[in-house]
Write a protein that holds these residues in place. Structure first.
Motif, PDB file in Angstrom:
ATOM      1  N   LEU A 176       0.685  -1.286  -0.038  1.00  0.00           N
ATOM      2  CA  LEU A 176       0.050  -0.075  -0.120  1.00  0.00           C
ATOM      3  C   LEU A 176       0.922   1.293  -0.034  1.00  0.00           C
ATOM      4  CD1 LEU A 176      -2.797  -1.015   2.429  1.00  0.00           C
ATOM      5  CD2 LEU A 176      -3.148  -0.736  -0.101  1.00  0.00           C
ATOM      6  N   ALA A 177       2.127   1.215   0.775  1.00  0.00           N
ATOM      7  CA  ALA A 177       2.706   2.372   0.868  1.00  0.00           C
ATOM      8  C   ALA A 177       3.763   2.587  -0.614  1.00  0.00           C
ATOM      9  CB  ALA A 177       3.890   2.349   1.933  1.00  0.00           C
ATOM     10  N   SER A 178       3.951   1.496  -1.133  1.00  0.00           N
ATOM     11  CA  SER A 178       4.650   1.635  -2.333  1.00  0.00           C
ATOM     12  C   SER A 178       3.686   2.278  -3.463  1.00  0.00           C
ATOM     13  CB  SER A 178       5.154   0.216  -2.923  1.00  0.00           C
ATOM     14  OG  SER A 178       6.112  -0.221  -1.925  1.00  0.00           O
ATOM     15  N   ALA A 179       2.530   1.415  -3.525  1.00  0.00           N
ATOM     16  CA  ALA A 179       1.680   1.833  -4.393  1.00  0.00           C
ATOM     17  C   ALA A 179       1.079   3.142  -4.357  1.00  0.00           C
ATOM     18  CB  ALA A 179       0.246   0.853  -4.311  1.00  0.00           C
ATOM     19  N   SER A 180       0.737   3.695  -3.275  1.00  0.00           N
ATOM     20  CA  SER A 180       0.303   5.190  -3.103  1.00  0.00           C
ATOM     21  C   SER A 180       1.422   6.198  -3.371  1.00  0.00           C
ATOM     22  CB  SER A 180      -0.152   5.276  -1.525  1.00  0.00           C
ATOM     23  OG  SER A 180       0.886   4.982  -0.536  1.00  0.00           O
ATOM     24  N   LEU A 181       2.616   5.657  -3.146  1.00  0.00           N
ATOM     25  CA  LEU A 181       3.816   6.914  -3.435  1.00  0.00           C
ATOM     26  C   LEU A 181       3.844   7.008  -4.838  1.00  0.00           C
ATOM     27  CD1 LEU A 181       6.131   8.684  -2.559  1.00  0.00           C
ATOM     28  CD2 LEU A 181       7.537   6.626  -2.450  1.00  0.00           C
ATOM     29  N   ILE A 182       3.933   5.621  -5.395  1.00  0.00           N
ATOM     30  CA  ILE A 182       3.946   5.572  -7.110  1.00  0.00           C
ATOM     31  C   ILE A 182       2.758   6.422  -7.733  1.00  0.00           C
ATOM     32  CG2 ILE A 182       3.905   4.008  -9.140  1.00  0.00           C
ATOM     33  CD1 ILE A 182       5.689   2.166  -7.448  1.00  0.00           C
ATOM     34  N   GLY A 183       1.575   6.177  -6.941  1.00  0.00           N
ATOM     35  CA  GLY A 183       0.342   7.010  -7.597  1.00  0.00           C
ATOM     36  C   GLY A 183       0.487   8.366  -7.316  1.00  0.00           C
ATOM     37  N   LEU A 184       0.830   8.766  -6.243  1.00  0.00           N
ATOM     38  CA  LEU A 184       1.077  10.135  -6.062  1.00  0.00           C
ATOM     39  C   LEU A 184       2.039  10.837  -6.937  1.00  0.00           C
ATOM     40  CD1 LEU A 184       0.043  12.605  -4.016  1.00  0.00           C
ATOM     41  CD2 LEU A 184       1.881  11.804  -2.622  1.00  0.00           C
ATOM     42  N   ILE A 185       3.218   9.981  -7.542  1.00  0.00           N
ATOM     43  CA  ILE A 185       4.161  10.596  -8.378  1.00  0.00           C
ATOM     44  C   ILE A 185       3.516  10.869  -9.851  1.00  0.00           C
ATOM     45  CG2 ILE A 185       6.072   9.844  -9.795  1.00  0.00           C
ATOM     46  CD1 ILE A 185       7.274   8.740  -7.016  1.00  0.00           C
ATOM     47  N   ALA A 186       2.601   9.691 -10.075  1.00  0.00           N
ATOM     48  CA  ALA A 186       1.941   9.776 -11.195  1.00  0.00           C
ATOM     49  C   ALA A 186       0.958  10.873 -11.369  1.00  0.00           C
ATOM     50  CB  ALA A 186       1.289   8.277 -11.476  1.00  0.00           C
ATOM     51  N   LEU A 187       0.051  10.952 -10.239  1.00  0.00           N
ATOM     52  CA  LEU A 187      -0.751  12.049 -10.235  1.00  0.00           C
ATOM     53  C   LEU A 187      -0.324  13.205 -10.358  1.00  0.00           C
ATOM     54  CD1 LEU A 187      -3.833  12.954  -9.367  1.00  0.00           C
ATOM     55  CD2 LEU A 187      -2.948  12.853  -6.999  1.00  0.00           C
ATOM     56  N   CYS A 188       0.777  13.726  -9.551  1.00  0.00           N
ATOM     57  CA  CYS A 188       1.284  14.973  -9.828  1.00  0.00           C
ATOM     58  C   CYS A 188       1.935  15.248 -11.136  1.00  0.00           C
ATOM     59  CB  CYS A 188       2.742  15.304  -8.805  1.00  0.00           C
ATOM     60  SG  CYS A 188       2.194  15.161  -7.106  1.00  0.00           S
ATOM     61  N   ILE A 189       2.466  14.393 -11.764  1.00  0.00           N
ATOM     62  CA  ILE A 189       2.840  14.567 -13.113  1.00  0.00           C
ATOM     63  C   ILE A 189       1.846  14.950 -14.135  1.00  0.00           C
ATOM     64  CG2 ILE A 189       3.766  13.487 -15.064  1.00  0.00           C
ATOM     65  CD1 ILE A 189       6.091  11.948 -13.022  1.00  0.00           C
ATOM     66  N   ALA A 190       0.657  14.029 -14.138  1.00  0.00           N
ATOM     67  CA  ALA A 190      -0.243  14.173 -14.888  1.00  0.00           C
ATOM     68  C   ALA A 190      -1.132  15.596 -14.627  1.00  0.00           C
ATOM     69  CB  ALA A 190      -1.366  12.839 -14.705  1.00  0.00           C
ATOM     70  N   TRP A 191      -1.262  15.724 -13.298  1.00  0.00           N
ATOM     71  CA  TRP A 191      -2.053  17.017 -12.892  1.00  0.00           C
ATOM     72  C   TRP A 191      -1.424  18.126 -13.429  1.00  0.00           C
ATOM     73  CZ3 TRP A 191      -2.999  17.882  -7.012  1.00  0.00           C
ATOM     74  CH2 TRP A 191      -3.800  19.070  -6.799  1.00  0.00           C
ATOM     75  N   GLU A 192      -0.163  18.375 -13.217  1.00  0.00           N
ATOM     76  CA  GLU A 192       0.690  19.389 -13.764  1.00  0.00           C
ATOM     77  C   GLU A 192       1.154  19.692 -15.414  1.00  0.00           C
ATOM     78  OE1 GLU A 192       0.348  22.159 -11.994  1.00  0.00           O
ATOM     79  OE2 GLU A 192       0.132  21.203  -9.894  1.00  0.00           O
TER      80      GLU A 192
ATOM     81  N   SER B 253       2.880  22.799 -16.905  1.00  0.00           N
ATOM     82  CA  SER B 253       3.369  23.927 -15.900  1.00  0.00           C
ATOM     83  C   SER B 253       4.816  23.255 -15.193  1.00  0.00           C
ATOM     84  CB  SER B 253       2.353  23.947 -14.758  1.00  0.00           C
ATOM     85  OG  SER B 253       2.696  24.548 -13.664  1.00  0.00           O
ATOM     86  N   ILE B 254       5.450  24.458 -14.617  1.00  0.00           N
ATOM     87  CA  ILE B 254       6.874  24.424 -13.924  1.00  0.00           C
ATOM     88  C   ILE B 254       6.438  23.725 -12.719  1.00  0.00           C
ATOM     89  CG2 ILE B 254       6.973  26.691 -12.880  1.00  0.00           C
ATOM     90  CD1 ILE B 254       9.733  24.979 -14.328  1.00  0.00           C
TER      91      ILE B 254
END
Length: 132
Positions: free
Chosen positions: A11-27, A38-39
């Motif tokens: 769960l920790a690994s998946a949520s960290l990877i998910g957060l990385i993917a989310l931040c990239i896709a979001w911005e 965006s920068i």
């Protein structure tokens, strides 16, 4: 509930990877501050520092990254309350969920190891005071 360290690590690994993917896709695509990206996508860089240690089940990395992830929780709360676009508020909500999931799973993964370390320290202190 049976506590499974493997489940908490996953769960920790998946949520960290998910957060990385989310931040990239979001911005970059979903709701950037400026059209075309965006920068602010650079906010993902600090998330890469703990990634290797989390994937390798490094206890120390899981401990400090559980505190570090709260910055992303705070950003999610601020953007969920302040952003004008509905999609951006939804993405902020997802950022909150992923950061809380990482925090909780990292804490529960580290918990048994902390108990073992406390018991060993107490035993060493007892043996040290008994030999004096």
């Amino acid at each position: 509930m049976t506590q499974s360290p493997t489940l908490f690590h996953r769960l920790a690994s998946a949520s960290l990877i998910g957060l990385i993917a989310l931040c990239i896709a979001w911005e970059m695509w979903l709701a950037p501050y400026k059209p075309g990206g965006s920068i602010w996508v650079l906010k993902v860089l600090p998330l890469l520092f703990p990634l290797r240690g989390v994937l390798q089940k490094n206890i120390y990395t899981l401990q400090w990254s559980s505190m570090f992830i709260m910055f992303y929780f705070m950003e999610g709360v601020v953007r969920a309350m302040g952003d004008a676009e509905l999609i951006s508020r939804g993405l902020a909500g997802l950022e909150i969920v992923l950061s809380v999931l990482f925090f909780i799973s990292a804490i529960y993964y580290v918990r048994p190891y902390k108990k073992i370390a406390k018991a060993a320290k107490k035993k060493a202190e007892t043996e040290s005071s008994a030999s004096n």
